[in-house]
Write a protein that holds these residues in place. Structure first.
Motif, PDB file in Angstrom:
ATOM      1  N   ALA A   1       0.865  -1.184   0.000  1.00 16.52           N
ATOM      2  CA  ALA A   1       0.000   0.000   0.000  1.00 16.52           C
ATOM      3  C   ALA A   1       0.894   1.224   0.000  1.00 16.52           C
ATOM      4  O   ALA A   1       1.893   1.263   0.729  1.00 16.52           O
ATOM      5  CB  ALA A   1      -0.911   0.011   1.224  1.00 16.52           C
ATOM      6  N   THR A   2       0.561   2.200  -0.821  1.00 16.58           N
ATOM      7  CA  THR A   2       1.381   3.409  -0.863  1.00 16.58           C
ATOM      8  C   THR A   2       1.299   4.159   0.459  1.00 16.58           C
ATOM      9  O   THR A   2       2.270   4.782   0.900  1.00 16.58           O
ATOM     10  CB  THR A   2       0.940   4.334  -2.000  1.00 16.58           C
ATOM     11  OG1 THR A   2      -0.482   4.525  -1.926  1.00 16.58           O
ATOM     12  CG2 THR A   2       1.296   3.742  -3.352  1.00 16.58           C
ATOM     13  N   SER A   3       0.149   4.118   1.103  1.00 14.77           N
ATOM     14  CA  SER A   3       0.008   4.712   2.437  1.00 14.77           C
ATOM     15  C   SER A   3      -1.262   4.182   3.072  1.00 14.77           C
ATOM     16  O   SER A   3      -2.160   3.683   2.392  1.00 14.77           O
ATOM     17  CB  SER A   3      -0.026   6.248   2.371  1.00 14.77           C
ATOM     18  OG  SER A   3      -1.292   6.714   1.944  1.00 14.77           O
ATOM     19  N   GLU A   4      -1.345   4.303   4.386  1.00 12.67           N
ATOM     20  CA  GLU A   4      -2.530   3.910   5.142  1.00 12.67           C
ATOM     21  C   GLU A   4      -2.560   4.744   6.411  1.00 12.67           C
ATOM     22  O   GLU A   4      -1.517   5.034   6.992  1.00 12.67           O
ATOM     23  CB  GLU A   4      -2.519   2.412   5.457  1.00 12.67           C
ATOM     24  CG  GLU A   4      -1.228   1.923   6.070  1.00 12.67           C
ATOM     25  CD  GLU A   4      -1.134   0.405   6.171  1.00 12.67           C
ATOM     26  OE1 GLU A   4      -2.163  -0.272   6.044  1.00 12.67           O
ATOM     27  OE2 GLU A   4      -0.014  -0.100   6.397  1.00 12.67           O
ATOM     28  N   ASN A   5      -3.735   5.159   6.839  1.00 11.18           N
ATOM     29  CA  ASN A   5      -3.831   6.033   8.003  1.00 11.18           C
ATOM     30  C   ASN A   5      -3.995   5.203   9.270  1.00 11.18           C
ATOM     31  O   ASN A   5      -5.100   5.010   9.780  1.00 11.18           O
ATOM     32  CB  ASN A   5      -4.992   7.018   7.858  1.00 11.18           C
ATOM     33  CG  ASN A   5      -4.770   8.253   8.691  1.00 11.18           C
ATOM     34  OD1 ASN A   5      -3.847   9.014   8.405  1.00 11.18           O
ATOM     35  ND2 ASN A   5      -5.559   8.443   9.728  1.00 11.18           N
ATOM     36  N   LEU A   6      -2.867   4.721   9.781  1.00 13.49           N
ATOM     37  CA  LEU A   6      -2.881   3.829  10.939  1.00 13.49           C
ATOM     38  C   LEU A   6      -3.349   4.531  12.203  1.00 13.49           C
ATOM     39  O   LEU A   6      -3.854   3.893  13.121  1.00 13.49           O
ATOM     40  CB  LEU A   6      -1.480   3.259  11.163  1.00 13.49           C
ATOM     41  CG  LEU A   6      -0.933   2.368  10.042  1.00 13.49           C
ATOM     42  CD1 LEU A   6       0.515   2.006  10.324  1.00 13.49           C
ATOM     43  CD2 LEU A   6      -1.772   1.112   9.892  1.00 13.49           C
ATOM     44  N   GLU A   7      -3.205   5.859  12.255  1.00 11.69           N
ATOM     45  CA  GLU A   7      -3.543   6.595  13.466  1.00 11.69           C
ATOM     46  C   GLU A   7      -4.980   6.356  13.905  1.00 11.69           C
ATOM     47  O   GLU A   7      -5.268   6.258  15.096  1.00 11.69           O
ATOM     48  CB  GLU A   7      -3.301   8.087  13.238  1.00 11.69           C
ATOM     49  CG  GLU A   7      -3.602   8.964  14.428  1.00 11.69           C
ATOM     50  CD  GLU A   7      -2.646   8.736  15.581  1.00 11.69           C
ATOM     51  OE1 GLU A   7      -1.551   8.225  15.358  1.00 11.69           O
ATOM     52  OE2 GLU A   7      -3.018   9.082  16.713  1.00 11.69           O
ATOM     53  N   ASN A   8      -5.901   6.271  12.958  1.00  9.52           N
ATOM     54  CA  ASN A   8      -7.302   6.026  13.331  1.00  9.52           C
ATOM     55  C   ASN A   8      -7.805   4.676  12.842  1.00  9.52           C
ATOM     56  O   ASN A   8      -8.999   4.469  12.673  1.00  9.52           O
ATOM     57  CB  ASN A   8      -8.204   7.156  12.817  1.00  9.52           C
ATOM     58  CG  ASN A   8      -8.278   7.199  11.301  1.00  9.52           C
ATOM     59  OD1 ASN A   8      -7.491   6.563  10.614  1.00  9.52           O
ATOM     60  ND2 ASN A   8      -9.225   7.961  10.780  1.00  9.52           N
TER      61      ASN A   8
ATOM     62  N   GLU B   1      -9.749  16.632  -2.290  1.00 10.07           N
ATOM     63  CA  GLU B   1      -8.701  16.816  -1.281  1.00 10.07           C
ATOM     64  C   GLU B   1      -7.530  15.851  -1.467  1.00 10.07           C
ATOM     65  O   GLU B   1      -6.656  15.747  -0.610  1.00 10.07           O
ATOM     66  CB  GLU B   1      -9.293  16.640   0.123  1.00 10.07           C
ATOM     67  CG  GLU B   1     -10.323  17.694   0.500  1.00 10.07           C
ATOM     68  CD  GLU B   1      -9.689  19.048   0.746  1.00 10.07           C
ATOM     69  OE1 GLU B   1      -8.466  19.094   0.994  1.00 10.07           O
ATOM     70  OE2 GLU B   1     -10.408  20.044   0.679  1.00 10.07           O
ATOM     71  N   ASN B   2      -7.542  15.097  -2.560  1.00 14.18           N
ATOM     72  CA  ASN B   2      -6.440  14.165  -2.880  1.00 14.18           C
ATOM     73  C   ASN B   2      -6.339  12.989  -1.918  1.00 14.18           C
ATOM     74  O   ASN B   2      -5.260  12.446  -1.686  1.00 14.18           O
ATOM     75  CB  ASN B   2      -5.093  14.906  -2.912  1.00 14.18           C
ATOM     76  CG  ASN B   2      -5.018  15.908  -4.029  1.00 14.18           C
ATOM     77  OD1 ASN B   2      -5.413  15.616  -5.161  1.00 14.18           O
ATOM     78  ND2 ASN B   2      -4.529  17.099  -3.744  1.00 14.18           N
ATOM     79  N   PHE B   3      -7.491  12.583  -1.351  1.00 20.41           N
ATOM     80  CA  PHE B   3      -7.536  11.399  -0.501  1.00 20.41           C
ATOM     81  C   PHE B   3      -7.889  10.166  -1.345  1.00 20.41           C
ATOM     82  O   PHE B   3      -8.216  10.250  -2.523  1.00 20.41           O
ATOM     83  CB  PHE B   3      -8.612  11.556   0.582  1.00 20.41           C
ATOM     84  CG  PHE B   3      -8.349  12.648   1.572  1.00 20.41           C
ATOM     85  CD1 PHE B   3      -7.132  12.753   2.224  1.00 20.41           C
ATOM     86  CD2 PHE B   3      -9.342  13.576   1.880  1.00 20.41           C
ATOM     87  CE1 PHE B   3      -6.896  13.751   3.159  1.00 20.41           C
ATOM     88  CE2 PHE B   3      -9.122  14.582   2.808  1.00 20.41           C
ATOM     89  CZ  PHE B   3      -7.901  14.667   3.444  1.00 20.41           C
TER      90      PHE B   3
ATOM     91  N   GLY C   1       0.502  14.013   8.122  1.00 21.74           N
ATOM     92  CA  GLY C   1       0.891  14.636   6.867  1.00 21.74           C
ATOM     93  C   GLY C   1       0.212  13.911   5.731  1.00 21.74           C
ATOM     94  O   GLY C   1       0.241  12.688   5.638  1.00 21.74           O
ATOM     95  N   LYS C   2      -0.426  14.674   4.886  1.00 25.09           N
ATOM     96  CA  LYS C   2      -1.230  14.080   3.825  1.00 25.09           C
ATOM     97  C   LYS C   2      -0.364  13.448   2.742  1.00 25.09           C
ATOM     98  O   LYS C   2       0.514  14.093   2.164  1.00 25.09           O
ATOM     99  CB  LYS C   2      -2.142  15.143   3.206  1.00 25.09           C
ATOM    100  CG  LYS C   2      -3.116  14.588   2.169  1.00 25.09           C
ATOM    101  CD  LYS C   2      -3.783  15.691   1.355  1.00 25.09           C
ATOM    102  CE  LYS C   2      -4.640  16.574   2.212  1.00 25.09           C
ATOM    103  NZ  LYS C   2      -5.347  17.588   1.386  1.00 25.09           N
ATOM    104  N   ALA C   3      -0.604  12.171   2.474  1.00 31.12           N
ATOM    105  CA  ALA C   3       0.027  11.520   1.333  1.00 31.12           C
ATOM    106  C   ALA C   3      -0.672  11.990   0.063  1.00 31.12           C
ATOM    107  O   ALA C   3      -1.884  12.174   0.042  1.00 31.12           O
ATOM    108  CB  ALA C   3      -0.072  10.000   1.461  1.00 31.12           C
ATOM    109  N   MET C   4       0.091  12.195  -0.972  1.00 31.79           N
ATOM    110  CA  MET C   4      -0.470  12.716  -2.214  1.00 31.79           C
ATOM    111  C   MET C   4      -0.675  11.589  -3.222  1.00 31.79           C
ATOM    112  O   MET C   4       0.029  10.586  -3.215  1.00 31.79           O
ATOM    113  CB  MET C   4       0.448  13.787  -2.800  1.00 31.79           C
ATOM    114  CG  MET C   4       0.658  14.978  -1.869  1.00 31.79           C
ATOM    115  SD  MET C   4      -0.897  15.773  -1.374  1.00 31.79           S
ATOM    116  CE  MET C   4      -1.386  16.515  -2.939  1.00 31.79           C
TER     117      MET C   4
END
Length: 636
Positions: A505-512, A622-624, A535-538
């Protein structure tokens, strides 16, 4: 007096006394400064060269650096709970990081003990152990004052509409949440911490400074001197902002140390600086897969700690840790004493001559700090160290470490003395040792007994404040409304969910908890979301999914997040396939509708094992990217 009597008294005079710390030390002040998510190798005193940390480097030269004083957990709230209570995460009340899980009302913290002993107690930064109107608020757990954020979601913005002081709002009228505003919260929090130290310089005090930088949205005012150091570097923009935030924090640590000197209390004050949990692989690239600043990569040897924030390999728990106490701690020390956050509680208690409760898991490391002669006893060591978070479990005994991860039903075993990167699983060759660690882990776990909320209205208000939506109570209830009409994912004719695995995965929001595997867990109420908390992944954002074996598929089914939010609702996307997981070929480029209903997209049958779903744009603009469920149609 005969000669024997004379000899007896001479011996008494020249022999070193066996005494306790209380007999030689006035009750010291304690300052604990914690940087949210600072990586192990990022500061200069740990070998980092990209980020400037001159004051922390000086602090390390004047004090003692610990090479393996580990975090209490790999995420924000649970690690703070272990620090405050002296209990490991198998006994602590806060074991989740969803936000707001409170301490129990009767749970004792180190602040409780110090306050009872006459200390002034103040906290400044991110609490994370209970939202407003809960049993876990800091003023119920020993703090005379706590100023900052009670909930970690609130703490993601440095431009909040308000901060909290003892459960009351302190407004910042020019701020609108996220990155929008004029009043930078960290400046206010840091100033309040300095005022607390000044006001209590004539009495023993405990200043707990769980500062938010460099975590959250990577924001720093353009006027901050730290930004000038990095703004013109040819680094990724977010990497520059992160570095500037660390250097700003370093400057603030220097201001605290200078203040102690000005007040002439530096020799009465033990100052500890640490991270809160393992670093993340921020701003990674093909050339720097472990992140631009290499939080868990040795700057000289390149040896890596496996894992990162959010998991329980070493990389999720390794933190920088340094202690300074002029005249008491010998300068320039480096200790390999093995410990973790629960140990801070008994260390402070012993140094303050307070009886240490029997129901904690920590052990004092004062003999390591001051020497065994000063402490009056030898340094104790842990029989084992234990961690748990979600479906992760880890236990360490000396250099042997066992880990159980959500993606592996079997325990893994590593010998850190020869394999610090945890790359060689020795469970098959050392079954007796693994069996012992597994048994100890079972004994270390007790069911969590969490605190409670009288009402969650203020807590939810604080979480909305991150986005500037604190006054819109309907904003946070959209999810609850939508659950009553939640769509389900069709299963007939699809590759079974149990066979799917996330390969990358290029990114994942583990915080939540919005990890990549949420897109294939079969639960429409959960979803994967691209990273934004740190910090927002693009875009483009992508998931590479292993179908378990080569299969012929002829379509996909996409289920949008089910809370009716546009954030991350995928608009344009493309698919690529691969037989070997390395060489991918394009299959299609298309667009989803904005709908919570399952969307089936047919394509010509193709034999493949790996499918990469690439999300280019979303409906929020928002580039999400977010996916509740993704499935693949088996060709008939």
């Amino acid at each position: 007096m005969n000669s024997l009597t004379k000899i007896f008294w001479v011996i008494l005079l020249i022999l070193p006394a066996q005494h306790s710390l209380a007999e030689d030390l006035e009750r010291p002040n304690f300052i604990y400064i914690m940087a949210d998510e600072l990586g192990y190798y990022e500061p200069g005193f740990m070998g980092g060269s990209k980020i400037k940390t001159p004051h922390l480097d000086q602090m390390a030269r004047e004090g003692m650096r610990f090479s393996q004083l580990l975090a209490g957990s790999s995420v924000c709230a649970p690690t703070r709970c272990t620090l405050m209570t002296g209990k490991h995460s198998g006994h602590a009340s806060v074991r989740k990081n969803g936000g707001g899980t409170p301490l129990r009302e009767d749970e004792v913290t180190i602040a409780n003990l110090l306050k009872k002993a006459g200390y002034a107690t103040g906290g400044f930064g991110e609490w994370g152990c209970g939202g407003r109107d809960s049993t876990g608020v800091p003023e119920k757990h020993g703090f005379d004052v706590f100023y900052g954020y009670y909930d970690q979601v609130h703490a993601h913005t440095y431009y909040p509409p308000y901060l909290i002081r003892n459960s009351k709002e302190v407004p910042f009228p020019s701020n609108r949440g996220m990155s929008n505003g004029e009043e930078y919260s960290q400046y206010s929090i840091h100033q309040a911490a300095k005022e607390f130290i000044k006001s209590n310089a004539s009495q023993p005090f405990f200043a707990y400074l769980p500062y938010t930088p460099p975590h959250g949205l990577f924001d720093i005012p353009d006027s901050d001197p730290a930004w000038a150091i990095y703004k013109d570097k040819s680094w990724p923009e977010q990497a520059k902002k992160y570095a500037a935030m660390v250097t700003m924090l370093d400057r603030q640590v220097g201001e605290i140390l200078d203040l102690l000197s000005e007040l002439k209390i530096d020799e009465q004050t033990l100052v500890i600086f640490s991270g809160d949990n393992g670093g993340a692989d921020y701003f990674s690239s093909k050339d720097l897969p472990r992140g631009f600043h290499g939080a868990n990569v040795h700057p000289t040897t390149g040896v890596e700690f496996r894992g990162k924030k959010g998991n329980l390999y070493e990389g999720g728990l390794r933190i920088p840790f340094v202690a300074r106490w002029p005249g008491k701690i010998l300068p320039g020390g480096i200790s390999d004493h093995l410990g973790y956050f629960p140990d801070v509680f008994p260390t402070f208690a012993e140094l303050a001559s307070i009886e240490i409760p029997e129901d904690i898991d920590g052990i004092s490391f004062s003999p390591t700090l001051l020497g065994e002669k000063w402490a009056g006893h030898a340094q104790s060591t842990h029989a084992f160290l234990y961690w748990e978070i979600g479906d992760w479990i880890a236990i360490r005994k000396d250099n042997w470490r066992a880990v159980k991860s959500p993606r592996n039903a079997n325990w893994e075993l590593y010998d850190l003395s020869v394999d610090p990167s945890e790359s060689k699983n020795l469970s098959d060759q050392n079954w007796d040792k693994l069996s012992l660690l597994v048994q100890l882990a079972k004994q270390a776990h007790k069911p969590a007994e969490e605190g409670s909320f009288q009402s969650n209205l203020l807590h939810e208000r604080d979480r909305r404040a991150k986005f500037g939506k604190q006054d819109d109570p309907n904003w946070s209830t959209q999810l609850n409304r939508s659950r009553r009409a939640m769509e389900s994912m069709p299963r007939e004719g699809l590759v079974p969910t149990r066979d799917l695995r996330i390969k990358a995965a290029t990114s994942e929001n583990l915080e939540n908890g919005k990890s990549a595997n949420k897109a294939i867990d079969g639960k429409p109420e959960t979803w994967w979301h691209s990273s934004f908390s740190n910090g927002k992944a693009m875009p483009p954002h992508s998931l590479t999914i292993d179908l378990g074996q080569e299969r012929i598929i002829s379509g996909l089914v996409y289920l949008c997040r089910q809370d009716r939010s546009r954030n991350g609702a995928v608009r344009t996307y493309s698919l690529e396939t691969s037989v070997n997981g390395e060489d991918f070929a394009g299959l299609l480029h298309s667009e989803f509708e904005l709908s919570t209903k399952p969307q089936r997209v047919p394509f010509p049958p193709i034999k493949t094992r790996y499918v990469r779903v690439i999300c280019h744009t979303d409906y929020s603009g928002e580039n999400f990217a977010a996916i509740s469920e993704i499935g693949f149609v088996l060709a008939q």
